[in-house]
Design an enzyme around this catalytic site. Structure first.
Site, PDB file in Angstrom:
ATOM      1  N   ASP A  62       0.864  -1.186   0.000  1.00 32.95           N
ATOM      2  CA  ASP A  62       0.000   0.000   0.000  1.00 32.95           C
ATOM      3  C   ASP A  62       0.896   1.230   0.000  1.00 32.95           C
ATOM      4  O   ASP A  62       2.065   1.133  -0.364  1.00 32.95           O
ATOM      5  CB  ASP A  62      -0.970  -0.032   1.190  1.00 32.95           C
ATOM      6  CG  ASP A  62      -2.294   0.670   0.876  1.00 32.95           C
ATOM      7  OD1 ASP A  62      -2.257   1.867   0.533  1.00 32.95           O
ATOM      8  OD2 ASP A  62      -3.359   0.032   0.981  1.00 32.95           O
ATOM      9  N   HIS A 115       2.084   1.539  -3.191  1.00 35.62           N
ATOM     10  CA  HIS A 115       1.338   2.540  -3.955  1.00 35.62           C
ATOM     11  C   HIS A 115       2.067   3.869  -4.061  1.00 35.62           C
ATOM     12  O   HIS A 115       1.467   4.868  -4.449  1.00 35.62           O
ATOM     13  CB  HIS A 115      -0.046   2.748  -3.332  1.00 35.62           C
ATOM     14  CG  HIS A 115      -0.930   1.547  -3.398  1.00 35.62           C
ATOM     15  ND1 HIS A 115      -2.169   1.488  -2.793  1.00 35.62           N
ATOM     16  CD2 HIS A 115      -0.755   0.337  -4.000  1.00 35.62           C
ATOM     17  CE1 HIS A 115      -2.720   0.302  -3.023  1.00 35.62           C
ATOM     18  NE2 HIS A 115      -1.877  -0.413  -3.746  1.00 35.62           N
TER      19      HIS A 115
END
Length: 378
Positions: free
Chosen positions: A215, A237
């Site tokens: 993430d 991410h």
């Protein structure tokens, strides 16, 4: 005559007593009792450390095994305490929300000794759903209300169940040479394993971090004067602002990401303003960033975030102003199925941008860019 002389003597004695200065009061000691150095270990170490934290000048946690469902809560430390982790710190398994570790205070120094590991063994919770369902997973480290030149240095964190480090209510915190390694989650169902989630904090420096996760490497949801520098982000991410909007604090100002690398990630650099909400994103700088092996978006700037990227028409309630993108190296960095740069702004809501020496290629051109400042490319 004798009576008269006796009376005079008594009067003279009384006068001496009255004229004598009163004894000086004894001032209470201003010297505080010295706090002791303390070492804790084993299955009883967590409880003992929590009970004794106020009395210890230094706390050494040596191979502590924290029981299931328990927060190792060091949020009542005396000012100036040093906390050192030695060996392997572990946590028992239980489905609950956590956090597994909490540290707060003024001028607190948190250190990892050579070879030390904080190992919550997150694979026991991983099911591919993260915080969206399945098992209830505990967040790992609440670094909250750390102020007055507090620091976190040389921690090695391995396999968190979900989010790794939450920074909230901090002012004057420096994090140096921390490793967050959730790389096993790439194949074992790790999800929502954000490395640093930052909110309502100021004067934060994160330097030399190495992050392997699934993430955001960094997500600044609110706060001012925040720097991330010299970092490596892999597997997640990327370096993110937001999402901003819909929280109690919706201001992001003076945030810098510098001299860092983002690789093997869904996104490189991302700014997310939530659709239909209000707030401020001002003075964000990305400088000296190298991108490689990016799957979806090299650079993504959106004012239509709605729980997912690029959802419908953008709104203007969260302006993105004074943005700087410079020296971004991403030649051939984006997968052919991804997009190099996507910018979707509300009318008049993106202004005063600086865009210099930005090269992000390898992917497609995004065909639905909106209200892009003239200096930028999309």
């Amino acid at each position: 005559m004798l009576k008269l002389m006796g009376s005079l003597v008594l009067l003279a004695s009384a006068a001496e007593v009255i004229a004598s200065p009163a004894a000086e009061p004894v001032a209470p000691s201003t010297t505080l009792e010295k706090r002791a150095p303390c070492t804790f270990s084993g299955s009883n170490g967590a409880a003992a450390a929590m009970a004794s934290q106020k009395a210890c000048s230094t706390i050494v946690l040596s191979n502590v095994a924290v029981p299931a469902g328990t927060t190792l809560d060091l949020s009542d430390l005396a000012d100036g305490t040093t906390v050192t982790f030695e060996g392997e710190t572990t946590w028992g398994y239980q489905e609950w929300s956590g956090p597994l570790l909490k540290i707060s205070g003024k001028n607190i120094k948190v250190k990892g000794a050579s070879g030390a590991t904080l190992n919550p063994d997150g694979a026991r919770w991983w099911d591919g759903q993260g915080g969206n369902g399945g098992k209830t997973k505990p967040k790992f480290f609440a670094a909250h209300d750390l102020t007055s030149s507090s620091s976190i240095t040389d921690l090695h964190i391995l396999n968190t169940p979900v989010q790794a480090v939450s920074i909230n209510g901090c002012d004057g915190l420096t994090i140096t040479d921390i490793t967050i390694d959730n790389s096993a989650g790439d194949t074992q169902g790790g999800h929502n394993t954000d490395a640093f989630d930052i909110g309502s904090s100021s004067n934060i420096i994160i330097s030399g971090a190495k992050v392997y996760n699934q993430d955001d490497c960094v997500a600044v949801n609110s706060g001012t004067d925040i720097t991330f520098t010299g970092g490596l982000c892999s597997g997640g991410h990327g370096l993110s602002i937001g999402s901003v909007g819909g929280r109690s604090d919706n201001t992001v100002e003076n945030v810098s990401f510098t001299n860092s690398q983002v690789t093997n990630s869904d996104n490189g650099l991302r700014i997310k303003a939530t659709k239909g909400k209000t707030g401020t994103i001002k003075g964000v700088t990305y400088s000296g960033i190298t991108l490689s092996s990016i799957r979806k978006y090299g650079i993504l700037i959106e004012q239509n975030y709605d729980g997912g990227d690029l959802k419908g028409d953008p709104t203007s309630g969260i302006p993105i102003t004074d943005l700087t993108m410079q020296n971004i190296s991403g030649k051939g960095a984006v997968a052919s199925s991804g997009y190099n740069i996507a910018i979707v702004c509300g009318s008049g809501a993106c202004s005063n941008w600086t865009w210099k020496s930005v090269e992000v290629t390898g992917g497609k051109t995004y065909g639905s860019c909106k209200n892009v400042p003239s200096v930028a490319q999309c």
